[in-house]
Write a protein that holds these residues in place. Structure first.
Motif, short mmCIF file in Angstrom:
data_model
loop_
_atom_site.label_atom_id
_atom_site.label_comp_id
_atom_site.label_asym_id
_atom_site.label_seq_id
_atom_site.Cartn_x
_atom_site.Cartn_y
_atom_site.Cartn_z
N LEU A 38 -6.45 -4.88 1.51
CA LEU A 38 -6.94 -3.85 1.19
C LEU A 38 -6.80 -4.84 -0.68
N LEU A 39 -4.73 -5.26 -1.19
CA LEU A 39 -4.88 -5.76 -2.40
C LEU A 39 -5.81 -6.71 -3.06
N VAL A 40 -6.19 -7.32 -2.63
CA VAL A 40 -7.21 -8.69 -3.18
C VAL A 40 -8.51 -7.47 -3.04
N THR A 41 -8.78 -6.89 -1.72
CA THR A 41 -10.34 -6.57 -2.15
C THR A 41 -10.47 -4.94 -3.16
N SER A 42 -9.02 -4.34 -3.30
CA SER A 42 -9.21 -3.60 -4.22
C SER A 42 -9.55 -3.95 -5.84
N ALA A 43 -8.81 -5.68 -5.88
CA ALA A 43 -8.75 -6.18 -7.22
C ALA A 43 -10.47 -6.61 -7.26
N VAL A 159 -0.89 1.89 9.87
CA VAL A 159 -1.40 3.39 9.18
C VAL A 159 -0.14 3.91 7.84
N ILE A 160 0.75 2.87 8.17
CA ILE A 160 1.69 3.32 6.88
C ILE A 160 0.81 2.24 5.69
N ALA A 161 0.66 1.00 5.99
CA ALA A 161 0.20 0.47 4.84
C ALA A 161 -1.48 0.87 4.17
N ALA A 167 -3.29 6.71 -0.60
CA ALA A 167 -2.35 7.86 -1.39
C ALA A 167 -1.90 7.02 -2.24
N VAL A 168 -1.40 6.31 -2.45
CA VAL A 168 -1.08 6.00 -4.08
C VAL A 168 -1.63 4.60 -4.78
N SER A 169 -1.39 3.29 -3.87
CA SER A 169 -2.06 2.16 -4.60
C SER A 169 -2.06 0.78 -3.58
N PRO A 170 -2.98 -0.02 -3.26
CA PRO A 170 -2.48 -0.59 -2.55
C PRO A 170 -1.36 -2.32 -3.15
N SER A 171 -1.17 -1.90 -4.23
CA SER A 171 0.53 -2.82 -4.72
C SER A 171 1.39 -1.87 -4.24
N VAL A 175 4.48 -3.25 -1.63
CA VAL A 175 5.61 -3.59 -2.09
C VAL A 175 7.27 -3.12 -0.81
N ALA A 176 5.77 -1.80 -0.34
CA ALA A 176 6.97 -1.10 0.83
C ALA A 176 7.38 -1.72 2.29
N GLY A 177 6.20 -2.54 2.15
CA GLY A 177 5.93 -4.28 3.08
C GLY A 177 7.36 -4.70 3.64
N MET A 178 7.59 -5.13 2.09
CA MET A 178 8.81 -6.06 1.41
C MET A 178 9.66 -5.44 1.90
#
Length: 400
Positions: A38-43, A159-161, A167-171, A175-178
């Motif tokens: 999700l992070l990489v494809t969003s950019a 589901v969390i990711a 809802a917020v942003s892929p970044s 961070v949540a996972g970290m």
């Protein structure tokens, strides 16, 4: 009753605490793949690049996990985990920085660091169980608990990711996972009373890969990783084709629900059949259960097909861990279980990359063909594995 085994295992408070810490710290293992996509494809809009970054993390993790596990066996888990967790967080921060600044060259060295320092909490938790109840009927129930926790992780994590990313942003999802990894991992590292005793240097012995049956069992785990990795990116592509990317998490979660239920069922039973017989039976069920993924259309039917596909996953993985526990010396269990994790993540890397290329060239639904083909190969592999795992103790004793 076998159901009472679960209560007996979790009755001591220290057992509950290391299980809880391991659960929190391992949540990221189900979030990182889909969060990276999700992070990489969003950019960039490229599933191929996202798959390549994810594969880099997984390959690096596969290389390092047995070595981290071996260090944990020798020096103590807590002593090894703390620096590993710090380096892992630095690697994840580098990936986010590369995406945020458009410096895509930074993605791959950061992915290497994140993977090399991926904390092998799953093998370390199982090693603690093996130290507590190894060689007893309770070990099967302990591995069933950990398998069930893994499935809960794979239900909740995606589901969390996806929810946070949409809802917020892929970044923020990254961070949540970290944060979860650091919180759970550092807590786990602090629980020194439940650590297996460090192994004397004189007992390190030769490589565990000298055990033929272990090599073939790990080959099966590798192919199983292809199943898991390809299905994850295929689910993302399938949901995107439907115009509802947020459905990817629940669809992946449906597979884990099926696996969770059968894992608990497996652990609660007293089995009379041999490990080899169960291994073959569940591998056959898995191969058959993956076929509907290539046939169904629409989200509701895909969720049902995902549930069916997952039903044979947990019992098969529990059998794999039972075999490895029998194959390796007890004082090297972290290393042995880490080899399983390495085989799985190598397969995950291959599955993510293959399915990502198919999704880019065709669509997400066609990517499920990679998943089904891997299931068929896994069934062929397990036939060879079962022939070599009949006399497991002598091989392990040769390394003592």
């Amino acid at each position: 009753m076998a159901d009472n085994d679960f209560k007996a295992l979790l009755a001591p408070p220290e057992a509950r605490w290391f299980v809880l810490a391991g659960f929190v710290g391992r949540l990221q293992m189900s979030m990182l793949g889909i969060a990276t996509i999700l992070l990489v494809t969003s950019a960039t809009g490229s599933y191929g690049l996202a798959g390549a970054v994810g594969a880099t993390i997984l390959i690096s993790q596969a290389f390092a996990a047995p070595r981290i596990g071996r260090l944990g066996d020798r020096l103590g888990q807590g002593r090894v985990l703390r620096p590993v967790l710090l380096l892992h967080a630095v690697g994840l921060a580098g990936i986010m920085g590369g995406v945020a600044t458009g410096q895509h060259w930074l993605l791959f060295p950061s992915a290497v660091l994140a993977g090399l320092a991926f904390p092998p909490l799953g093998p370390m938790v199982r090693s603690r169980w093996a130290a507590r109840v190894g060689g007893t009927p309770l070990l099967k129930a302990a591995f069933a608990i950990e398998s069930a926790i893994d499935e809960v992780i794979y239900i909740v994590g995606p589901v969390i990711a996806t929810t946070v990313a949409v809802a917020v942003s892929p970044s923020v999802g990254y961070v949540a996972g970290m944060v979860l990894t650091l919180a759970g991992g550092l807590s786990f590292a602090a629980m020194r009373r439940t650590e297996p005793a460090p192994m004397p240097v004189a007992r390190t012995g030769p490589s565990l890969l000298r055990i033929p049956a272990l090599r073939v069992t790990l080959l099966f785990a590798l192919v199983l990783g292809v199943v898991l990795g390809s299905s994850e990116i295929a689910m993302v592509g399938f949901a995107a084709d439907l115009g509802a990317t947020a459905l990817a998490g629940p669809l992946v979660g449906a597979l884990s629900v099926g696996s969770l239920l059968t894992g608990l069922w497996y652990g609660s039973r007293r089995w009379r059949s041999s490990l080899s017989q169960r291994f073959l039976a569940f591998a056959a069920c898995l191969a058959a259960g993956l076929i509907p993924l290539t046939l169904v259309t629409g989200a509701p039917l895909m969720a049902l097909a995902s549930f069916v596909a997952g039903a044979a996953l947990a019992p098969t993985l529990i059998v794999v861990y039972e075999m490895v526990e029998s194959l390796v010396p007890g004082e090297r269990s972290s290393e042995g279980f880490a080899w399983v994790q390495s085989a799985l993540v190598i397969g995950l890397a291959a599955g993510v990359q293959l399915a990502g290329q198919v999704a880019d060239a065709l669509d997400g639904h066609h990517a499920f063909r990679v998943t089904a083909a891997a299931g068929a190969v896994a069934l062929v592999t397990v036939v060879l594995a079962t022939r070599l795992t009949r006399r497991v103790r002598p091989a392990a004793e040769a390394l003592r």
